[in-house]
Write a protein that holds these residues in place. Structure first.
Motif, short mmCIF file in Angstrom:
data_model
loop_
_atom_site.label_atom_id
_atom_site.label_comp_id
_atom_site.label_asym_id
_atom_site.label_seq_id
_atom_site.Cartn_x
_atom_site.Cartn_y
_atom_site.Cartn_z
N ARG A 70 -5.30 -3.86 -1.29
CA ARG A 70 -5.78 -4.75 -0.54
C ARG A 70 -4.64 -5.74 0.16
O ARG A 70 -5.06 -6.49 1.02
N GLY A 71 -3.44 -5.35 -0.58
CA GLY A 71 -2.44 -6.12 -0.02
C GLY A 71 -0.87 -5.60 -0.17
O GLY A 71 0.13 -6.25 0.28
N TRP A 72 -0.76 -4.51 -0.66
CA TRP A 72 0.48 -4.02 -0.99
C TRP A 72 0.15 -2.47 -0.91
O TRP A 72 0.49 -1.75 -2.06
N PRO A 73 -0.10 -1.56 0.19
CA PRO A 73 -0.46 -0.34 0.07
C PRO A 73 0.68 0.61 -0.58
O PRO A 73 0.46 1.63 -1.17
N SER A 74 2.14 0.32 -0.37
CA SER A 74 3.26 1.01 -0.90
C SER A 74 2.97 0.94 -2.53
O SER A 74 3.42 2.07 -3.00
N LEU A 75 2.72 -0.04 -2.99
CA LEU A 75 2.60 -0.08 -4.58
C LEU A 75 1.37 0.59 -5.01
O LEU A 75 1.52 1.56 -5.79
N GLU A 76 0.21 0.48 -4.21
CA GLU A 76 -0.91 1.45 -4.53
C GLU A 76 -0.77 2.95 -4.41
O GLU A 76 -0.97 3.59 -5.61
N ALA A 77 0.18 3.36 -3.57
CA ALA A 77 0.60 4.72 -3.47
C ALA A 77 1.38 5.20 -4.59
O ALA A 77 1.08 6.07 -5.27
N ARG A 78 2.30 4.21 -5.08
CA ARG A 78 3.06 4.59 -6.26
C ARG A 78 2.43 4.86 -7.49
O ARG A 78 2.56 5.45 -8.22
N LEU A 79 1.23 3.94 -7.51
CA LEU A 79 0.63 3.73 -8.87
C LEU A 79 -0.15 5.16 -8.90
O LEU A 79 -0.34 5.86 -9.65
N LEU A 80 -0.69 5.38 -7.71
CA LEU A 80 -1.69 6.63 -7.67
C LEU A 80 -0.91 8.10 -7.67
O LEU A 80 -1.30 9.22 -8.29
N ALA A 81 0.35 7.89 -7.43
CA ALA A 81 1.27 9.07 -7.48
C ALA A 81 2.07 9.18 -9.00
O ALA A 81 2.74 10.11 -9.28
N HIS A 82 1.88 8.20 -9.80
CA HIS A 82 2.60 8.03 -11.15
C HIS A 82 2.12 9.45 -11.88
O HIS A 82 0.78 9.82 -12.00
N PRO A 83 2.94 10.21 -12.53
CA PRO A 83 2.56 11.44 -13.18
C PRO A 83 1.60 11.06 -14.39
O PRO A 83 0.83 12.07 -14.64
N THR A 84 2.00 9.92 -15.13
CA THR A 84 1.16 9.70 -16.49
C THR A 84 -0.24 8.84 -15.93
O THR A 84 -1.21 9.14 -16.39
N TYR A 85 0.04 7.81 -15.13
CA TYR A 85 -1.26 6.94 -15.05
C TYR A 85 -1.99 7.30 -13.69
O TYR A 85 -2.98 6.67 -13.50
N GLY A 86 -1.31 7.76 -12.61
CA GLY A 86 -2.10 8.15 -11.25
C GLY A 86 -3.40 8.99 -11.87
O GLY A 86 -4.31 8.69 -11.01
N PRO A 87 -3.41 9.91 -12.36
CA PRO A 87 -4.46 10.73 -12.49
C PRO A 87 -5.80 9.99 -13.03
O PRO A 87 -6.85 9.90 -12.82
N ALA A 88 -5.50 9.13 -14.11
CA ALA A 88 -6.64 8.19 -14.72
C ALA A 88 -6.79 7.25 -13.63
O ALA A 88 -8.38 6.88 -13.73
N ILE A 89 -6.14 6.72 -12.91
CA ILE A 89 -6.62 5.57 -11.85
C ILE A 89 -7.48 6.62 -10.79
O ILE A 89 -8.52 5.97 -10.42
N ARG A 90 -7.01 7.66 -10.57
CA ARG A 90 -8.03 8.49 -9.33
C ARG A 90 -9.33 8.82 -9.99
O ARG A 90 -10.19 8.70 -9.41
N GLN A 91 -9.09 9.13 -11.33
CA GLN A 91 -10.57 9.64 -12.13
C GLN A 91 -11.48 8.34 -12.01
O GLN A 91 -12.69 8.54 -11.72
N TRP A 92 -10.85 7.16 -12.51
CA TRP A 92 -11.71 6.04 -12.16
C TRP A 92 -12.32 5.66 -11.04
O TRP A 92 -13.33 5.34 -11.00
N ARG A 93 -11.71 5.84 -10.13
CA ARG A 93 -11.97 5.46 -8.91
C ARG A 93 -13.05 6.40 -7.96
O ARG A 93 -13.92 6.10 -7.34
N GLU A 94 -12.80 7.80 -8.40
CA GLU A 94 -13.78 8.73 -8.01
C GLU A 94 -15.02 8.93 -8.57
O GLU A 94 -16.17 8.86 -8.10
N ARG A 95 -14.90 8.56 -10.09
CA ARG A 95 -16.24 8.90 -11.03
C ARG A 95 -16.54 7.81 -11.89
O ARG A 95 -17.28 7.92 -12.71
N GLY A 96 -15.55 6.74 -11.94
CA GLY A 96 -15.58 5.86 -13.01
C GLY A 96 -15.45 6.56 -14.25
O GLY A 96 -15.93 6.17 -15.35
#
Length: 122
Positions: free
Chosen positions: A45-71
């Motif tokens: 909502r306010g820092w798209p570049s940080l969001e992109a870095r978090l989603l691209a993180h090799p360890t935590y990115g998949p968990a964030i994406r899975q939560w967003r997609e399916r909870g």
């Protein structure tokens, strides 16, 4: 002016959440992923570049994406959270607190565990 203030608040929330998540990666008593989920949400909502870095993180990115997609919550995380809640319940049993406080915390922990185990897995 209001837009600038909003942006600053979202970035502050994202930054503080990220910092707590990083501390949680080192300290076993503080969770990591919930703070990273909050950080990614606020960054979106306010820092798209940080969001992109978090989603691209090799360890935590998949968990964030899975939560967003399916909870979804990974099974290993469910087990870890359950064991930590059980440990907290055991420590609370030996703490000098009022019985009603102990009962309320036990009910809360039970509710969280039931909610957690009903989440889809990855």
């Amino acid at each position: 002016m209001i837009r600038h203030t909003r942006l600053l608040l979202w970035r502050t929330l994202a930054g503080v959440s990220l910092l707590l998540g990083l501390i949680g990666a080192v300290l076993p008593v503080l969770p990591t992923v919930p703070f990273l989920l909050l950080s990614a949400w606020a960054a979106g909502r306010g820092w798209p570049s940080l969001e992109a870095r978090l989603l691209a993180h090799p360890t935590y990115g998949p968990a964030i994406r899975q939560w967003r997609e399916r909870g979804a919550v990974p099974r290993q995380a469910k087990w870890l959270a359950s064991v930590m809640m059980l440990g907290s319940a055991i420590m609370l049993w030996w703490s000098p607190v009022a019985p009603w406080v102990r009962a309320a915390v036990y009910l809360l922990l039970l509710g969280v565990a039931l909610w957690l185990w009903r989440r889809p897995e990855d």
